[in-house]
Structure formats: structure tokens, C-alpha cells
Design a protein around this motif. Structure first.
Motif, PDB file in Angstrom:
ATOM      1  N   PHE A 101       0.882  -1.306  -0.016  1.00  0.00           N
ATOM      2  CA  PHE A 101       0.067   0.067  -0.210  1.00  0.00           C
ATOM      3  C   PHE A 101       0.845   1.504   0.017  1.00  0.00           C
ATOM      4  CE2 PHE A 101      -3.045  -2.854   1.929  1.00  0.00           C
ATOM      5  CZ  PHE A 101      -4.195  -2.680   0.983  1.00  0.00           C
ATOM      6  N   GLU A 102       1.948   1.117   0.886  1.00  0.00           N
ATOM      7  CA  GLU A 102       2.850   2.495   0.917  1.00  0.00           C
ATOM      8  C   GLU A 102       3.432   2.630  -0.596  1.00  0.00           C
ATOM      9  OE1 GLU A 102       4.257   2.804   5.380  1.00  0.00           O
ATOM     10  OE2 GLU A 102       5.143   1.163   4.063  1.00  0.00           O
ATOM     11  N   ALA A 103       4.168   1.424  -1.054  1.00  0.00           N
ATOM     12  CA  ALA A 103       4.756   1.768  -2.436  1.00  0.00           C
ATOM     13  C   ALA A 103       3.684   2.275  -3.619  1.00  0.00           C
ATOM     14  CB  ALA A 103       5.393   0.417  -2.733  1.00  0.00           C
ATOM     15  N   PRO A 133      -7.239   7.475  -7.589  1.00  0.00           N
ATOM     16  CA  PRO A 133      -8.937   7.704  -7.022  1.00  0.00           C
ATOM     17  C   PRO A 133      -9.177   6.806  -5.751  1.00  0.00           C
ATOM     18  CG  PRO A 133      -8.876   6.380  -9.050  1.00  0.00           C
ATOM     19  CD  PRO A 133      -7.673   6.829  -8.832  1.00  0.00           C
ATOM     20  N   PHE A 134      -8.218   5.724  -5.366  1.00  0.00           N
ATOM     21  CA  PHE A 134      -8.272   5.141  -4.411  1.00  0.00           C
ATOM     22  C   PHE A 134      -7.340   5.625  -3.099  1.00  0.00           C
ATOM     23  CE2 PHE A 134      -9.479   2.261  -7.880  1.00  0.00           C
ATOM     24  CZ  PHE A 134     -10.602   2.059  -7.534  1.00  0.00           C
ATOM     25  N   ARG A 135      -6.870   6.887  -3.348  1.00  0.00           N
ATOM     26  CA  ARG A 135      -6.067   7.472  -2.358  1.00  0.00           C
ATOM     27  C   ARG A 135      -6.509   7.348  -0.779  1.00  0.00           C
ATOM     28  NH1 ARG A 135      -1.789  10.824  -2.437  1.00  0.00           N
ATOM     29  NH2 ARG A 135      -1.269  12.087  -0.322  1.00  0.00           N
ATOM     30  N   LYS A 136      -7.764   7.553  -0.521  1.00  0.00           N
ATOM     31  CA  LYS A 136      -8.361   7.742   0.646  1.00  0.00           C
ATOM     32  C   LYS A 136      -8.486   6.087   1.245  1.00  0.00           C
ATOM     33  CE  LYS A 136     -11.902   9.502   3.998  1.00  0.00           C
ATOM     34  NZ  LYS A 136     -12.956  10.757   3.928  1.00  0.00           N
ATOM     35  N   GLU A 137      -8.954   5.044   0.247  1.00  0.00           N
ATOM     36  CA  GLU A 137      -9.137   4.049   0.760  1.00  0.00           C
ATOM     37  C   GLU A 137      -7.704   3.233   1.170  1.00  0.00           C
ATOM     38  OE1 GLU A 137     -10.353  -0.231  -1.381  1.00  0.00           O
ATOM     39  OE2 GLU A 137     -10.973   1.634  -1.979  1.00  0.00           O
ATOM     40  N   ILE A 138      -6.474   3.756   0.352  1.00  0.00           N
ATOM     41  CA  ILE A 138      -5.514   3.197   0.627  1.00  0.00           C
ATOM     42  C   ILE A 138      -4.825   3.804   2.107  1.00  0.00           C
ATOM     43  CG2 ILE A 138      -2.885   3.299  -0.286  1.00  0.00           C
ATOM     44  CD1 ILE A 138      -4.037   3.246  -3.006  1.00  0.00           C
ATOM     45  N   ASP A 166      -5.971   1.930   4.501  1.00  0.00           N
ATOM     46  CA  ASP A 166      -5.616   0.738   4.857  1.00  0.00           C
ATOM     47  C   ASP A 166      -4.102   0.770   5.605  1.00  0.00           C
ATOM     48  OD1 ASP A 166      -7.081  -1.469   3.753  1.00  0.00           O
ATOM     49  OD2 ASP A 166      -6.889  -0.611   1.693  1.00  0.00           O
ATOM     50  N   ILE A 167      -3.474   2.040   5.100  1.00  0.00           N
ATOM     51  CA  ILE A 167      -2.059   2.203   5.623  1.00  0.00           C
ATOM     52  C   ILE A 167      -2.169   2.357   7.036  1.00  0.00           C
ATOM     53  CG2 ILE A 167      -0.257   3.748   5.517  1.00  0.00           C
ATOM     54  CD1 ILE A 167      -0.345   4.146   2.586  1.00  0.00           C
ATOM     55  N   PHE A 168      -3.029   3.175   7.295  1.00  0.00           N
ATOM     56  CA  PHE A 168      -3.282   3.728   8.823  1.00  0.00           C
ATOM     57  C   PHE A 168      -3.698   2.628   9.709  1.00  0.00           C
ATOM     58  CE2 PHE A 168      -7.230   4.657  11.736  1.00  0.00           C
ATOM     59  CZ  PHE A 168      -6.239   4.978  12.803  1.00  0.00           C
ATOM     60  N   PRO A 225       1.616  13.011   7.969  1.00  0.00           N
ATOM     61  CA  PRO A 225       0.733  14.063   8.621  1.00  0.00           C
ATOM     62  C   PRO A 225      -0.187  14.550   7.732  1.00  0.00           C
ATOM     63  CG  PRO A 225       2.937  14.840   7.767  1.00  0.00           C
ATOM     64  CD  PRO A 225       2.708  13.480   7.577  1.00  0.00           C
ATOM     65  N   GLY A 226      -1.432  15.134   7.909  1.00  0.00           N
ATOM     66  CA  GLY A 226      -2.396  15.791   7.098  1.00  0.00           C
ATOM     67  C   GLY A 226      -3.252  14.733   6.446  1.00  0.00           C
ATOM     68  N   THR A 227      -3.180  13.573   6.927  1.00  0.00           N
ATOM     69  CA  THR A 227      -3.964  12.539   6.060  1.00  0.00           C
ATOM     70  C   THR A 227      -5.502  12.655   6.833  1.00  0.00           C
ATOM     71  OG1 THR A 227      -3.636  10.903   7.692  1.00  0.00           O
ATOM     72  CG2 THR A 227      -2.095  10.963   5.786  1.00  0.00           C
ATOM     73  N   PRO A 228      -6.441  12.122   6.181  1.00  0.00           N
ATOM     74  CA  PRO A 228      -7.807  11.916   6.634  1.00  0.00           C
ATOM     75  C   PRO A 228      -7.757  11.299   7.799  1.00  0.00           C
ATOM     76  CG  PRO A 228      -7.759  11.460   4.401  1.00  0.00           C
ATOM     77  CD  PRO A 228      -6.481  11.595   4.583  1.00  0.00           C
ATOM     78  N   PHE A 229      -6.742  10.461   8.217  1.00  0.00           N
ATOM     79  CA  PHE A 229      -7.114   9.488   9.520  1.00  0.00           C
ATOM     80  C   PHE A 229      -6.014  10.218  10.466  1.00  0.00           C
ATOM     81  CE2 PHE A 229      -8.280   7.114   5.932  1.00  0.00           C
ATOM     82  CZ  PHE A 229      -9.204   6.682   6.269  1.00  0.00           C
ATOM     83  N   GLU A 230      -5.522  11.273  10.339  1.00  0.00           N
ATOM     84  CA  GLU A 230      -4.561  11.819  11.357  1.00  0.00           C
ATOM     85  C   GLU A 230      -5.430  11.993  12.602  1.00  0.00           C
ATOM     86  OE1 GLU A 230      -1.263  15.497  11.692  1.00  0.00           O
ATOM     87  OE2 GLU A 230      -3.036  15.910  10.651  1.00  0.00           O
ATOM     88  N   LYS A 231      -6.682  12.705  12.669  1.00  0.00           N
ATOM     89  CA  LYS A 231      -7.500  12.815  13.812  1.00  0.00           C
ATOM     90  C   LYS A 231      -7.768  11.681  14.346  1.00  0.00           C
ATOM     91  CE  LYS A 231     -11.444  15.213  15.518  1.00  0.00           C
ATOM     92  NZ  LYS A 231     -12.570  16.043  15.001  1.00  0.00           N
TER      93      LYS A 231
END
Length: 863
Positions: A207-209, A218-223, A226-228, A248-254
Motif C-alpha cells: 500500500f505504501e509503495a 482515486p483510491f487514495r483515501k481507501e489506501i 489501509d495504511i493507517f 501528517p495531514g491525512t484524513p486519518f490523522e485525527k
């Protein structure tokens, strides 16, 4: 002459052209009559005379375009008509005019070409392949069906890509036909298949690669999700901190921050974590370190902190009973229809029957027949489950109708399978199914983020956590020991395994064997007895002290051994040996001994031999020796004193063997507060351990030390003060005495309390009906005092905190940090004035209630 030559040439050309046109006309006539060979012969002659003749080329096109012709070739027909058009364009107007009588002009040729285009398109459609359409478009650039052909080409190419269903097929399609109507669908399929192919193993590294290589996917948020979830799968605080630094700054940071906060907060490590907290989290930490106190304003309940700051604005119509008396320390507040945090933010909205805080920020909320698992930051893992529990604050076990499943703190399923139960044994998780237990380490679960395969290599029937963190297991009737990493410490075998302080005892058919903590194993013994820190083994019918670490015998062989308390005694020949940590003492076999337990970690042994009694401490040092007839029994009184008894009378002796009190008392207590109570003839006395002063038994109850030279004694039904010389320091007139400070005491007479100066005997405060302790420590005593039905607060150190002027007074804060709710009822105006004071008597808030009903809503009845 030149004129004659010119005329002759002209007549020759006309003759040749007429002759050629005659050949072409005759050929076309034969084509119409389907005389293919004759037509072909005529056309060959015509083309030989003029290879660029537009009419000959046109006739050849007609020849090849006749569908009845065995040599029917629309492609050849198209080639000839294009050559004819090209030749026509090169003719002069005069030449064009002449062949128009053929008849042939550009319109005839174009119409003929259109007819060929139409047939070629129909043939391409019959084949309906990408190659057929490509060929058509390549060879028929002037066809009116080109747009349709392009759409059909794109459609069949897209269908072929769909049938292949690979990202490479759709990539090729998009590269070849970027303007196709199917491009959006193809693009979506390409992106999905590319994502699925590149992350097929579902590993964190994949996923990171992928995100690094395709940041615009378009699957950026889904990935990112998964990474989180995979990055933090282990549930370790360090992984969440690393995630926040790397992403930092990802939708899952909070969400990562909230989960980390509660992990650290539950383990009280927030200040040490290095977590860069938002202002809101800083506020949560501050608030969670304080209690909340409710208040009522204009019919609505709110909450303030210990400084009187309004934390949650008044917005609740009712308040659960458990919050009315304040000192609310829970980090979430539970109402019947919602749950909020200490900032007032909504955690859960809906019916609430029961809430269980299971740790790491998770709440188990019962709503009807369902249990919901909600994080205190507001996200939900499951909507309707049977049960849930934390596994070492790092994983969540969830029970559904299918069984138990294990999730990460982010809610990601770690294993797809369901189990009969999931339990924690130290640092090992046991997955139970069909009477078997699959043992898994935390690391194995964490590795699933990198290697999506789980192998059940450690399967046992039973297991038990040992005090040293290792695990006793049994499988197939065999027993063994695993460490916390599931490495074999004692291999499974046909033996029984029992833990001891420095390893394990194995019992097999051959006898007993010892595994030490350093991994060494002894030979077999006939028996093993362990009493920390001593191990006794039996070899060849003799007992030895044995060191499991060095695998050496540490004593001579004994005929028998036994323990007297912590002391080992060994018999050999006609002697008895008592073992101490560093020495061994020998005594005749006729000796008698008894263990004397100390009041702390000390221990002693009393030995009687040859008419002498000696007391030996735990190091083997003889404290004293005296005739055995001096006393019958001995016990430790604490410190350097021992209680000795003889003929049911008791006395005190010190560690040097000197009598501190003669053996004449009915009972002697143990040392406490530097004194020992004594009893004789139903009268109580007191002995000072340090000064050795004695107040002879003459009082009805135990004498209680008040301060260094002042005691409280009970006589003739009342209490009074005496000193260590047994001289009265007050009258014996008190029903009860309470220590306040070294100069002042609270004394009760005639059911009323007074504050008495113990030096002068003067009364400092009178008419006290009630003493309500807020805090009682050696440093300070803090009381709510009711004086003639008016309440106030006093400190033994700071004096009066709140004046005695209130109708009621309640501590709605904590013992350490009081906050006082005071009420003054103004009966003339029928109002209730409520004032809140802090620990120092500073006014924090004032409310006035004109209705008794409002006051009763906020009044705490704990006192």
C-alpha cells in the motif's frame, strides 16, 4: 510542314484515346454481361496503352467491385478508383471535358468510391473486430462511416479489454483510444484493477509503495485507510506516534491522534509520550485531571471545574443522580439519551441503558438487545454485538452470533476466523476453539500487517499463566513451558511440570528433575522440596540443599529435613543442623526449636538445649541466651521487644535478654505509635517503647496517645487528659475526644462538641452539633462544622475557611481539592441562595432559586 506534323499527332492521339475509350467501354459492357475474362483482357490492353488513364483505372475498379466477379476485391476496386481520381486531377480541363463523354468525372468517381466505402464498412461490421475497423479506417479515409467505425472499433476494443480484465489491457485501450466514449469506464476499471493487482497481497509495504508511485489514484483515501490500519495494527503507542510523524495531514490523522491519546491517557503516559497534541486534546488532559461539579441555571444543568470555570454550558433538563453531588471524574458523562465527553461534545446519541469503559478509549454501550462499541472520540467499530473486551489494551475482542473475533484499535479485523473465546495469558493470546487453544504472540499479530498469512503453529489443550510471565501448557497428555515469545523453555514431554522461584520441577517416571531459570537441567532425584530460597533434593535416600543454577549440592547429606518457618533443619547421626543464609549451626539431636514470626520482614528461631533457651535472628546471630525456665513462649512485639509468657502471664524482654516489663500481665499488645498497651486485672496501662516509661494499669479502656506528652485515658465512664507521669491534665468529663492539633482538641460533652485548648483548658468554640470530616491526614484536618445549625468549614492548620453562616454546606469536590456547596435559605423572601466556594474559601459562583423545587434539583443529600 510543322503544321502537317502537328495535325498528324493530334489525329493520332485522338485515335488512340478513342480507341482506348472504346476498349474501356467494351470492358464495362462485358463486366455488365459478367464476361470476366474478356473484360480483363480488354482492360489489360487499355492499361498497356495508357497506364494513367482515368477511364481505364475506373473500369478496373468497376471490374473488381462487381460482386459476381470471382475476382471480386473491394480493396483493389478502392485502390483503382483512388488512382483514377488522382489521374483525373492531373488532367487539363480540355482532357476532362473529353472523358466526360465516357461518361467520367469526379462526381462519378466519388460516388463510386462512396459505394466501395459503404461495402467495406459493411464487411468490417460483419467481422466486428478491432482489426477490421482499424483496417477500414486506415484504407477508407473519406468514408462517411468513419465516426461510426471509430465508435465500433472503440467498443469492440473495450469489450476485449473487459474480457481480459487486466489493468494492462485497459491501459493499452486508453493509450490507443484516448477519446473513446468508454474512456471514463475504462479509466475507472484501469485504476481499480491496477490498485487490486499492485496491492493483491494486502501488505502494508504494498500500500505504501502504491501510494508513492500513484499519488493521484482515486483510491487514495481507501489506501490511506489501509495504511493507517495496518501501520497501527499492533496497537502499540509507538506505532501510532510513528504514523503521525510519517503521514501528517491525512484524513486519518485525527483518528490516530485520538486513539493514541486514550492509549497514553489510560496508561498515564501522556506527558511522557512526546505527543504533539492539539488544543482540544490539551484541554481534555487538563479537564480530565480535574473533577466536574454540576450547577443549575434557569432550569438547565451545566458543569464547572474546581476553579468555577463553566466547562459545559447549562443545557440539560435533568441530571443522573450520580452527578448531583459533584466530584465527577469520569471522562465521559452518561445520560439516558446520549453520552458526552468532558468538553460537552457528543460521543453517542441514542438510548443508553448501560455503559462499560473497557479501556483504551472504548465504551461498551448497551442499547436494548444490542451492544455497541464506541470510541470516546466518536467512531464506532460495530453496531450490534453480543460482547466486547480489551486484550492487553492493544486489541479488541468482539463477540457476535458467529463467535469471538479480534480487531485492531482502529477496528480492522486481524483474523477472519471466529473463535469460541479469546483470552490473554500475560503477553500471549489464546484463540480457543473445540477444546483447543491456538497461542499467538503480539508480534505475530503485528506481522500480519506485512505478511498476510497466519500459521497456527502452537496448539495446546490447556494453559496457565505462571507468576514469572511464562506459560504452562499441556497437549496430548504432555506438559511443557513456553516463554512470552512462545519459545520452549521446557519442551513438551511425558512429565508433570511445576514452577518454583528459580525455574521448574519436572516429575517423570525416572523421578524429579530441576530446570533452572538459566536453562540448566539437573539429573533425576527421588524427591524435591522447595521453600524459597531453599531447594532440598533427595538423592540415594539422603537430603541435600541444592543450587539449581550451579547444579551443585550446597550441604552435606541428611537423614531427613524439615522447615521451621523459613529455617531448614537437617538431621544427621545425633545432631541437628539449622541453616541460615550464610552459616549453619549444629545442635544436639535432643534440642527443641520453634519459629518466631517477626512483625515486619524479620524472623527468629527459639532454640532450647541443655536447659538453656536462646533466641537467634534470621542471620544466625544469637540475641540472648538464658535459662529455659525463664519463660515458656516468646513472640515478637515489634522493634527490639519480645513478649514472653509463663503460666499465662506475660512480660516484655528486649533483644539483649533484659526484662523491660516483668512477667505479671494478663495481656500485652504489640508496638504501635511508639507505645504498647498492657492489661492487668481488667485495667489498662501503657508502655513507652523508647522512654520505657510505664503508666500502670488503672484505666477502664486503652490509653490513647494524643501528642508527645499528652494521653487520653478513660475512667469512670468518661475520657480525660493525662501525661506520661500519670498526672491528670483535665477533668474526666468527656464523652469523646478528637485530635485537632497539638494545642487544640475537639471534646464532646452532653452530646455537644467543644473546641478545647489543651494547655489552658479554655473553650475556644462551643455549641458544635456535628463534625463532618472532609479530610483527615497527619498534615491537616478539615471539617465541615455545624454550630447551632449554621454550617462552616475549619482547618486544623489554616483556621476558619468558611464562616458559620449557612443553612447547609456540602463538599461537592474531592477530598484533596474540596469545593463547597453552601446554601442560605432566606425564609422571608422564600428564596434559596447557593454559593460555591473553592478550597481556600474563595467564592466561585452564586445562584438564586425562587422555587424550592429548583433548589431540590441541585441539592446533594450525601450528608
Amino acid at each position: 510542314m510543322e503544321r502537317i506534323v502537328t495535325i498528324c499527332c493530334f489525329l493520332f492521339l485522338v485515335t488512340v484515346q478513342v480507341s482506348a475509350q472504346s476498349l474501356e467501354k467494351r470492358a464495362i459492357k462485358n463486366i455488365r454481361q459478367q464476361k470476366w475474362e474478356k473484360a480483363s483482357s480488354l482492360l489489360h490492353k487499355a492499361i498497356e496503352k495508357d497506364p494513367q488513364s482515368p477511364t481505364a483505372l475506373y473500369a478496373w475498379s468497376r471490374f473488381y467491385f462487381a460482386s459476381e466477379n470471382p475476382r471480386y476485391q473491394p480493396d483493389s476496386a478502392y485502390a483503382f478508383v483512388m488512382r483514377s481520381l488522382n489521374g483525373l486531377e492531373k488532367m487539363s480541363p480540355r482532357e476532362r471535358e473529353k472523358i466526360s463523354k465516357f461518361p467520367l468525372d469526379s462526381q462519378v468517381l466519388v460516388n463510386h468510391r462512396k459505394a466501395i466505402d459503404s461495402v467495406a464498412f459493411r464487411l468490417a461490421r460483419l467481422q466486428n473486430t478491432e482489426e477490421a475497423y482499424v483496417a477500414f479506417l486506415e484504407h477508407h479515409p473519406f468514408s462517411t462511416d468513419r465516426e461510426t467505425a471509430e465508435q465500433l472499433r472503440n467498443a469492440v476494443a473495450f469489450l476485449a479489454a473487459v474480457n481480459q480484465n487486466t489493468y494492462a489491457a485497459f491501459k493499452t485501450f486508453l493509450e490507443k483510444y484516448p477519446d473513446a466514449n468508454e474512456r471514463n469506464d475504462a479509466k475507472a476499471r484501469y485504476e481499480r484493477l491496477l490498485f487490486e493487482e499492485k496491492t493483491r497481497d494486502r501488505r502494508l509495504a504494498s500500500f505504501e509503495a502504491f501510494l508513492k508511485e500513484y499519488p493521484e489514484t482515486p483510491f487514495r483515501k481507501e489506501i490511506q485507510k489501509d495504511i493507517f490500519e495496518l501501520f497501527t495494527l499492533s496497537g502499540e503507542a509507538e506505532r501510532f506516534m510513528s504514523y503521525l510523524k510519517l503521514y501528517p495531514g491525512t484524513p486519518f490523522e485525527k483518528r490516530a491522534t485520538n486513539i493514541l491519546f486514550h492509549i497514553l491517557y489510560d496508561s498515564e503516559e501522556v506527558a511522557l509520550s512526546g505527543l504533539s497534541m492539539t488544543d482540544s486534546l490539551e484541554n481534555v488532559v487538563t479537564l480530565n485531571n480535574q473533577y466536574l461539579v454540576p450547577f443549575l441555571k434557569r432550569g438547565k444543568f451545566g458543569f464547572m471545574n474546581s476553579s468555577g470555570f463553566e466547562v459545559i454550558a447549562p443545557s440539560f433538563d435533568t441530571l443522573p443522580d450520580e452527578y448531583i453531588c459533584g466530584n465527577v471524574t469520569e471522562d465521559v458523562l452518561v445520560f439516558s439519551d446520549r453520552i458526552i465527553n468532558r468538553m460537552g461534545s457528543l460521543v453517542w446519541k441514542g438510548a443508553v441503558e448501560e455503559v462499560d469503559d473497557i479501556g483504551s478509549g472504548f465504551l461498551k454501550i448497551r442499547t436494548g438487545e444490542c451492544i455497541r462499541l464506541i470510541h470516546k472520540s466518536g467512531f464506532q467499530i460495530d453496531s450490534c454485538i453480543a460482547d466486547a473486551k480489551m486484550i492487553d489494551k492493544r486489541f479488541v475482542a468482539i463477540q457476535t452470533a458467529k463467535g469471538w473475533n479480534i480487531r485492531s484499535l482502529s477496528g480492522r479485523p486481524i483474523l477472519s476466523e471466529y473463535w469460541d473465546d479469546i483470552d490473554l495469558y500475560g503477553k500471549v493470546i489464546a484463540l480457543k476453539k473445540d477444546r483447543s487453544n491456538i497461542l499467538v504472540t503480539f508480534k505475530q499479530f503485528a506481522d500480519l500487517a506485512h505478511e498476510q498469512e497466519f500459521s497456527a503453529t502452537n496448539v495446546v489443550d490447556q494453559l496457565k499463566l505462571l507468576p514469572n510471565g511464562m506459560i504452562w501448557v499441556s497437549a496430548g497428555g504432555m506438559e511443557g513451558i513456553y516463554d512470552a515469545g512462545l519459545k520452549e523453555v521446557v519442551p513438551l514431554g511425558d512429565h508433570k511440570v511445576q514452577a518454583f522461584y528459580d525455574g521448574f520441577i519436572l516429575q517423570a517416571a525416572e523421578g524429579f528433575s530441576l530446570y533452572s531459570s538459566n536453562g540448566s537441567r539437573s539429573s533425576f532425584f527421588e524427591d524435591v522440596v522447595v521453600k524459597e530460597p531453599v531447594v532440598v533434593v533427595t538423592k540415594d535416600q539422603q537430603d541435600f540443599i541444592f543450587n539449581p543454577a550451579s547444579q551443585k549440592f550446597m550441604s552435606r547429606g541428611y537423614d531427613s529435613t524439615s522447615f521451621d518457618g523459613p529455617f531448614l533443619k537437617g538431621w544427621a547421626s545425633d545432631s541437628v543442623f539449622i541453616h541460615f543464609p550464610h552459616i549453619t549451626k549444629a545442635f544436639p539431636a535432643s534440642m527443641k526449636s520453634s519459629f518466631v514470626a517477626g512483625k515486619d520482614s524479620s524472623s527468629f528461631v527459639s532454640v532450647e538445649v541443655d536447659g538453656k533457651r536462646m533466641l537467634i535472628d534470621s542471620e544466625g546471630f544469637v540475641l540472648f541466651s538464658m535459662p529455659a525456665s525463664a519463660f515458656e513462649t516468646i513472640q515478637h512485639a515489634g522493634g527490639d521487644l519480645f513478649i514472653v509468657s509463663k503460666k499465662e502471664k506475660k512480660g516484655l524482654i528486649d533483644r539483649a535478654g533484659k526484662m523491660a516489663l516483668p512477667i505479671e500481665y494478663d495481656a500485652i499488645g504489640t508496638a504501635g505509635n511508639q507505645t504498647i498497651s498492657i492489661l492487668k486485672a481488667m485495667r489498662f496501662g501503657l508502655f513507652n517503647v523508647f522512654t520505657r516509661k510505664l503508666i500502670k494499669p488503672s484505666y477502664d479502656k486503652n490509653i490513647i496517645p494524643y501528642k508527645s506528652n499528652l494521653l487520653v485515658a478513660f475512667k469512670d465512664g468518661h475520657q480525660g487528659f493525662i501525661d506520661w507521669d500519670n498526672k491528670p491534665q483535665s477533668k474526666f468529663e468527656f464523652e469523646e475526644v478528637k485530635y485537632w492539633n497539638d494545642s487544640v482538641a475537639f471534646v464532646r460533652k452532653n452530646k455537644m462538641w467543644e473546641m478545647l485548648d489543651v494547655f489552658t483548658g479554655k473553650t475556644v468554640l462551643t455549641d458544635v452539633r456535628e463534625l463532618i470530616p472532609v479530610r483527615e491526614t497527619p498534615a491537616e484536618k478539615l471539617y465541615i462544622i455545624n454550630q447551632n445549625n449554621l454550617f462552616g468549614v475549619m482547618s486544623s492548620v489554616r483556621g476558619k475557611i468558611i464562616p458559620f453562616s449557612f443553612s447547609d454546606l456540602v463538599n461537592v469536590g474531592s477530598v484533596e481539592e474540596p469545593l463547597y456547596f453552601t446554601e442560605k435559605h432566606v425564609s422571608e423572601a422564600s428564596v434559596f441562595v447557593v454559593i460555591y466556594y473553592d478550597r481556600n474559601g474563595k467564592m466561585l459562583r452564586r445562584e438564586v432559586y425562587e422555587e424550592a423545587e429548583d433548589y431540590e434539583k441541585i441539592y446533594c443529600q450525601q450528608n
